[in-house]
Scaffold this motif. Structure first.
Motif, mmCIF file in Angstrom:
data_model
loop_
_atom_site.group_PDB
_atom_site.id
_atom_site.type_symbol
_atom_site.label_atom_id
_atom_site.label_comp_id
_atom_site.label_asym_id
_atom_site.label_seq_id
_atom_site.Cartn_x
_atom_site.Cartn_y
_atom_site.Cartn_z
ATOM 1 N N TYR A 1 0.855 -1.205 0.000
ATOM 2 C CA TYR A 1 0.000 0.000 0.000
ATOM 3 C C TYR A 1 0.887 1.251 0.000
ATOM 4 C CZ TYR A 1 -3.403 -3.561 0.951
ATOM 5 O OH TYR A 1 -4.169 -4.688 0.840
ATOM 6 N N GLY A 2 2.008 1.143 -0.719
ATOM 7 C CA GLY A 2 3.014 2.211 -0.679
ATOM 8 C C GLY A 2 2.932 3.232 -1.802
ATOM 9 N N ILE A 3 4.100 3.621 -2.288
ATOM 10 C CA ILE A 3 4.190 4.765 -3.223
ATOM 11 C C ILE A 3 3.687 4.427 -4.633
ATOM 12 C CG2 ILE A 3 6.098 5.882 -1.990
ATOM 13 C CD1 ILE A 3 7.978 4.705 -4.149
ATOM 14 N N GLY A 4 3.610 3.148 -4.966
ATOM 15 C CA GLY A 4 3.095 2.747 -6.286
ATOM 16 C C GLY A 4 4.107 3.011 -7.401
ATOM 17 N N VAL A 5 3.779 2.495 -8.600
ATOM 18 C CA VAL A 5 4.663 2.681 -9.764
ATOM 19 C C VAL A 5 3.880 3.441 -10.845
ATOM 20 C CG1 VAL A 5 6.143 1.543 -11.478
ATOM 21 C CG2 VAL A 5 5.760 0.468 -9.254
ATOM 22 N N PRO A 6 4.342 4.642 -11.244
ATOM 23 C CA PRO A 6 3.607 5.384 -12.284
ATOM 24 C C PRO A 6 3.429 4.543 -13.552
ATOM 25 C CG PRO A 6 5.388 6.709 -11.383
ATOM 26 C CD PRO A 6 5.536 5.343 -10.806
ATOM 27 N N LYS B 1 11.388 7.650 -11.146
ATOM 28 C CA LYS B 1 11.831 9.037 -10.904
ATOM 29 C C LYS B 1 11.531 9.453 -9.462
ATOM 30 C CE LYS B 1 11.305 10.176 -15.649
ATOM 31 N NZ LYS B 1 10.262 9.326 -16.198
ATOM 32 N N GLY B 2 12.523 10.057 -8.850
ATOM 33 C CA GLY B 2 12.304 10.621 -7.516
ATOM 34 C C GLY B 2 12.523 9.629 -6.389
ATOM 35 N N VAL B 3 12.561 8.321 -6.712
ATOM 36 C CA VAL B 3 12.660 7.308 -5.661
ATOM 37 C C VAL B 3 14.063 7.264 -5.052
ATOM 38 C CG1 VAL B 3 13.339 5.021 -6.547
ATOM 39 C CG2 VAL B 3 11.277 5.277 -5.249
ATOM 40 N N VAL C 1 16.020 9.475 -4.262
ATOM 41 C CA VAL C 1 16.350 10.492 -3.261
ATOM 42 C C VAL C 1 16.103 9.954 -1.850
ATOM 43 C CG1 VAL C 1 15.993 12.913 -2.619
ATOM 44 C CG2 VAL C 1 15.503 12.154 -4.963
ATOM 45 N N HIS C 2 14.948 9.252 -1.663
ATOM 46 C CA HIS C 2 14.695 8.823 -0.276
ATOM 47 C C HIS C 2 14.915 7.341 -0.017
ATOM 48 C CE1 HIS C 2 11.449 11.343 -1.999
ATOM 49 N NE2 HIS C 2 11.000 10.203 -2.492
ATOM 50 N N ILE C 3 14.855 6.482 -1.018
ATOM 51 C CA ILE C 3 14.959 5.039 -0.741
ATOM 52 C C ILE C 3 16.159 4.466 -1.479
ATOM 53 C CG2 ILE C 3 13.721 2.839 -0.820
ATOM 54 C CD1 ILE C 3 11.098 4.582 -0.973
ATOM 55 N N SER C 4 17.019 3.763 -0.763
ATOM 56 C CA SER C 4 18.246 3.265 -1.412
ATOM 57 C C SER C 4 17.956 2.023 -2.261
ATOM 58 C CB SER C 4 19.306 2.951 -0.368
ATOM 59 O OG SER C 4 18.875 1.848 0.383
ATOM 60 N N GLY C 5 18.773 1.823 -3.269
ATOM 61 C CA GLY C 5 18.602 0.661 -4.156
ATOM 62 C C GLY C 5 19.439 0.854 -5.414
ATOM 63 N N PHE C 6 19.538 -0.234 -6.188
ATOM 64 C CA PHE C 6 20.385 -0.161 -7.393
ATOM 65 C C PHE C 6 19.631 -0.429 -8.684
ATOM 66 C CE2 PHE C 6 23.261 -0.912 -3.941
ATOM 67 C CZ PHE C 6 24.269 0.005 -4.195
ATOM 68 N N GLY C 7 18.383 -0.820 -8.571
ATOM 69 C CA GLY C 7 17.598 -1.109 -9.780
ATOM 70 C C GLY C 7 18.025 -2.399 -10.452
ATOM 71 N N LEU C 8 18.447 -3.387 -9.649
ATOM 72 C CA LEU C 8 18.885 -4.661 -10.251
ATOM 73 C C LEU C 8 17.927 -5.816 -9.943
ATOM 74 C CD1 LEU C 8 22.711 -4.536 -9.478
ATOM 75 C CD2 LEU C 8 21.592 -4.107 -11.652
ATOM 76 N N GLY C 9 17.278 -5.714 -8.779
ATOM 77 C CA GLY C 9 16.453 -6.829 -8.292
ATOM 78 C C GLY C 9 15.398 -7.301 -9.284
ATOM 79 N N LEU C 10 14.579 -6.375 -9.797
ATOM 80 C CA LEU C 10 13.490 -6.775 -10.693
ATOM 81 C C LEU C 10 14.020 -7.310 -12.024
ATOM 82 C CD1 LEU C 10 10.778 -4.010 -10.128
ATOM 83 C CD2 LEU C 10 10.827 -6.339 -9.266
#
Ligand code: ADP
Length: 465
Positions: free
Chosen positions: A390-395, A410-412, A414-423
């Protein structure tokens, strides 16, 4: 407001070509009509001057013998010779009217004072001609003719009609030709636009386009292909670097982790114990990143091997939920479906990796919330697992991109760490199991789905592959 730049290039080119054709044909037809009309007028003037000369010669004796009746009779014959003459007149050398003729129904007529002046004037409706009458080198009078140019109106009417029809034909032809030429041009341009859009969406930089011709569009295609080559080359270098770096990092990291774990067990004194725990935490994060990088590198080089065995997915779901729940102090992970010992074929460890990644994302991207729901649905051929947060959702516009390497919404970042590799890794693992992974995100939060073929359809898919 109408803006030229809002019209597609294709329509602009068609408009330009049709407009140019209309202007060019319009000018050509205009020049032809004007030349034709003028030459008709000149021919008419010449023939009326000749007629005036004949009338003048024939009326010499009438003037000399002061016999206006004879002159009048001769003028009356004009009715048969040239019916378009509406008024004719003969004056004496003093400019006084000697004899005149007017066609029946013609308006009243007064012979102008001419006194030996020869002139001609052709208007749009009528033609005026005067010619002196000469006898023994002496001007003894003038002949004046006023002619109705009825034929000219007809000629003009016919020519304008013809020009209009030809212009219409030219318009249709130039439109058809423009359509053919432009569709060839725009087809190639659209192909290029389509390819660029596709590369932007999917990140597949290995696509090149076939070059045809030597024009500007072919140059543009060449530039695009070159760009793709360069991107491909730099991607290759990046992949190589990721592969080498993650390999080199793995061994020392395993040894650091071992020592820190040992320290964690041995050290009981505060605040040293707290420091060791923090170090271990960060080492674990680093280890996850290195593992992800290694997986990416394996996927790229086609070396990600699966250990396919039959296993109970319901048990795995329960185990993974417990594991994820242990590390989350904020969210409660709820299982909605009823386990019924479904068996599937697959790499248990890799499926667990997918589940853990989706669960940790669901927690990570729903700060301030406290619930994650796991559900599953069995169809005839497959099992669909759903993880809802029930979080920020994906545009919507980014939903296709999040499964690409290093992509973060976009914008993620800044506040949440990650590398964009998992998915990216999850998608590869699921694809290799002949399944699908996707996301739905409308109102609040998102639902990540992945499907896996059930035991019997997995074997069929494997045989087909
Ligand atoms: P990471 O989480 O390390 O950035 P992932 O590949 O797992 O990498 O996710 C890619 C991106 O997809 C994330 O950066 C985030 O923008 C988006 N994303 C993934 N899961 C969720 C989710 N549950 N809710 C909202 N956005 C998500």
């Amino acid at each position: 407001m109408f803006k030229l730049r809002d019209i597609s290039i294709r329509n602009k080119l068609i408009l330009m070509q049709v407009f140019t054709s209309v202007v060019v044909f319009g000018i050509v037809f205009g020049v032809f009509i004007i030349t034709d009309v003028n030459s008709y007028k000149q021919r008419k003037v010449d023939s009326m001057i000749s007629l005036a000369q004949v009338i003048g010669t024939n009326s010499i004796s009438s003037i000399q013998f002061q016999d206006p009746e004879a002159a009048k009779k001769m003028l009356a014959d004009l009715h048969n010779v040239a019916p378009e003459i509406i008024h004719a007149g003969i004056t004496n050398k003093n400019g006084q009217a000697f004899a005149s003729y007017s066609k029946i129904k013609a308006d009243s007529f007064k012979i102008p004072v001419l006194k030996g002046k020869a002139f001609s004037f052709a208007g749009e409706q009528q033609l005026f001609v005067s010619n002196p009458i000469v006898s023994n080198n002496e001007i003894i009078g003038d002949v004046f003719l006023q002619v109705q140019l009825t034929e000219l109106q007809k000629i003009k009417h016919d020519k304008y009609g013809l020009a209009f029809v030809l212009l219409l034909v030219a318009l249709v032809f130039s439109f058809l030709i423009a359509l053919m030429v432009q569709s060839y041009i725009s087809k190639r341009l659209l192909k290029l636009v389509h390819a660029i859009k596709k590369v932007g969406k999917t990140g597949e930089y290995n696509k090149t386009l076939e070059e045809d011709g030597k024009d500007e569009i072919a140059t543009l295609i060449q530039a695009f292909n070159k760009l793709m080559e360069e991107i491909k080359e730099s991607q290759k270098k990046k992949d190589e670097f990721i592969g080498i770096a993650s390999h080199e990092l793995k061994t020392p990291l395993t040894s650091i982790k071992g020592y820190v774990e040992m320290l964690n067990v041995l050290e009981q004194e505060q605040p040293k114990k707290k420091f060791v725990e923090k170090t271990l935490n960060n080492v674990n994060k680093l280890e996850r990143l290195v593992k992800d990088l290694l997986d990416v590198s394996k996927i790229q080089s086609g070396q990600l091997k699966l250990d396919i065995k039959e296993f109970n997915i319901d048990e795995l779901l329960d185990e993974t939920i417990i594991a994820a729940q242990m590390v989350s102090g904020t969210h409660h992970i709820e299982r909605k479906d009823h386990p019924d010992n479904k068996m599937i074929f697959g790499d248990k460890q890799r499926i667990e990796q997918v589940l853990l990644n989706l669960l940790s994302n669901a927690i990570k991207y729903s700060p301030g919330e406290n619930k994650v729901v796991v559900d599953s649905e069995k169809t005839e051929k497959e099992l669909i697992i759903k993880i809802r947060d029930y979080g920020i959702g994906v545009p919507k516009e980014e939903q296709i991109n999040i499964f690409e390497r290093f992509y973060r919404t976009k914008g993620v970042s800044v506040h949440i760490s990650g590398f964009g590799l998992g998915l990216y890794i999850c998608r590869d693992i699921i694809n290799r199991h002949y399944g699908k992974i996707w996301v739905e995100s409308a109102d609040k939060g998102s639902i990540f789905y992945f499907s896996l073929p059930l035991k019997h359809s997995f074997t069929t898919q494997q045989t087909q592959a």
